[in-house]
Design a protein around this motif. Structure first.
Motif, short mmCIF file in Angstrom:
data_model
loop_
_atom_site.label_atom_id
_atom_site.label_comp_id
_atom_site.label_asym_id
_atom_site.label_seq_id
_atom_site.Cartn_x
_atom_site.Cartn_y
_atom_site.Cartn_z
N GLU A 192 0.85 -1.19 0.00
CA GLU A 192 0.00 0.00 0.00
C GLU A 192 0.88 1.24 0.00
N THR A 193 0.47 2.24 -0.75
CA THR A 193 1.26 3.47 -0.86
C THR A 193 0.36 4.70 -0.74
N TRP A 194 0.98 5.78 -0.30
CA TRP A 194 0.40 7.12 -0.36
C TRP A 194 1.43 7.98 -1.05
N VAL A 195 1.03 8.68 -2.09
CA VAL A 195 1.94 9.55 -2.82
C VAL A 195 2.03 10.88 -2.08
N ALA A 196 3.24 11.37 -1.90
CA ALA A 196 3.49 12.63 -1.20
C ALA A 196 4.37 13.50 -2.08
N LEU A 230 9.71 10.14 -6.87
CA LEU A 230 8.36 9.84 -6.41
C LEU A 230 8.46 9.59 -4.92
N ASP A 231 7.85 10.46 -4.12
CA ASP A 231 7.84 10.28 -2.66
C ASP A 231 6.67 9.39 -2.29
N LEU A 232 6.96 8.31 -1.55
CA LEU A 232 5.92 7.37 -1.17
C LEU A 232 5.95 7.10 0.32
N LEU A 233 4.79 7.14 0.95
CA LEU A 233 4.64 6.61 2.30
C LEU A 233 4.25 5.15 2.11
N ILE A 234 4.95 4.26 2.79
CA ILE A 234 4.70 2.82 2.69
C ILE A 234 4.64 2.26 4.09
N LEU A 235 3.68 1.39 4.34
CA LEU A 235 3.53 0.78 5.66
C LEU A 235 4.85 0.11 6.07
N HIS A 275 9.22 6.51 2.55
CA HIS A 275 9.06 6.95 3.93
C HIS A 275 8.20 5.91 4.65
N PRO A 276 8.80 5.07 5.50
CA PRO A 276 8.01 4.06 6.22
C PRO A 276 7.05 4.73 7.21
N ILE A 277 5.80 4.32 7.16
CA ILE A 277 4.78 4.88 8.05
C ILE A 277 4.27 3.78 8.97
N ARG A 278 4.12 4.13 10.22
CA ARG A 278 3.57 3.21 11.22
C ARG A 278 2.11 3.61 11.42
N MET A 279 1.20 2.70 11.12
CA MET A 279 -0.22 3.00 11.25
C MET A 279 -0.64 2.90 12.71
#
Length: 190
Positions: A27-31, A50-55, A95-99
């Protein structure tokens, strides 16, 4: 890369990468700049990466997919972020994101602080080329572009959002965009 040139990531590159990651259930979020362009539905300027937030639990899968796609590590600040570049010149900044349980998430910053995104911040939807994608919301894009001296690219991106979505920008963008801006306190990570 053997030759010195500025990387450039096209819409086609971005879509290809999003599709590769989606095929592996990443899963990705584009930033960043592509996130702004996704929100407005068209490319407004060239993009280095391409900046991506990824779990966070999927970052190793993303790394494997990128390696298999010919990308090599350019900068490694894991778990804060890592950048990979392809010999053809396209680049990705992960950019790893912690949900969190409330639908929001947080990113670790280089100084050990955390950057908090609420559920609204992660609710953005946009398109790159003809591909729908998740991205940071307009408010989250604006918030993430505060707390530092804006570059010309930052000012351009914020002007695009202000024009398209009729939003006021923080005061740091008033002069840079030639428009009105709301006073704002300096950004502090949560």
């Amino acid at each position: 890369m053997s030759e010195t040139r500025t990387p450039q990531t096209t819409a086609e590159d971005a879509v290809r990468l999003l599709d590769l990651l989606a095929a592996e259930s990443v899963e990705t979020w584009v930033a960043g700049g592509w996130g702004v362009d996704a929100l407005v539905g068209h490319q407004t300027r060239p993009h280095r990466d391409l900046d991506l937030l990824i779990l966070l639990p999927k970052t190793l899968t993303a790394h494997r997919v990128l390696l298999a796609g010919g990308y090599v590590m350019e900068s490694d600040w894991y778990p804060v972020r890592f950048e990979m570049i392809h010999p053809a010149g396209r680049a990705v900044d992960v950019h790893p994101i912690r949900m969190e349980g409330d639908g929001g998430g947080r990113l670790e910053l280089e100084n050990g602080d955390w950057w908090r995104f609420d559920a609204e911040a992660l609710s953005g939807r946009g398109t790159i080329g003809d591909r729908a994608c998740r991205c940071l919301s307009v408010a989250a894009q604006i918030r993430s572009h505060t707390g530092y001296e804006p570059t010309d690219k930052d000012a351009s991106d914020m002007k695009v959002l202000a024009t398209r979505f009729d939003v006021q920008l923080p005061s740091s963008y008033a002069r840079a965009t030639g428009g009105t801006a709301a006073p704002s306190a300096p950004l502090r990570p949560e």
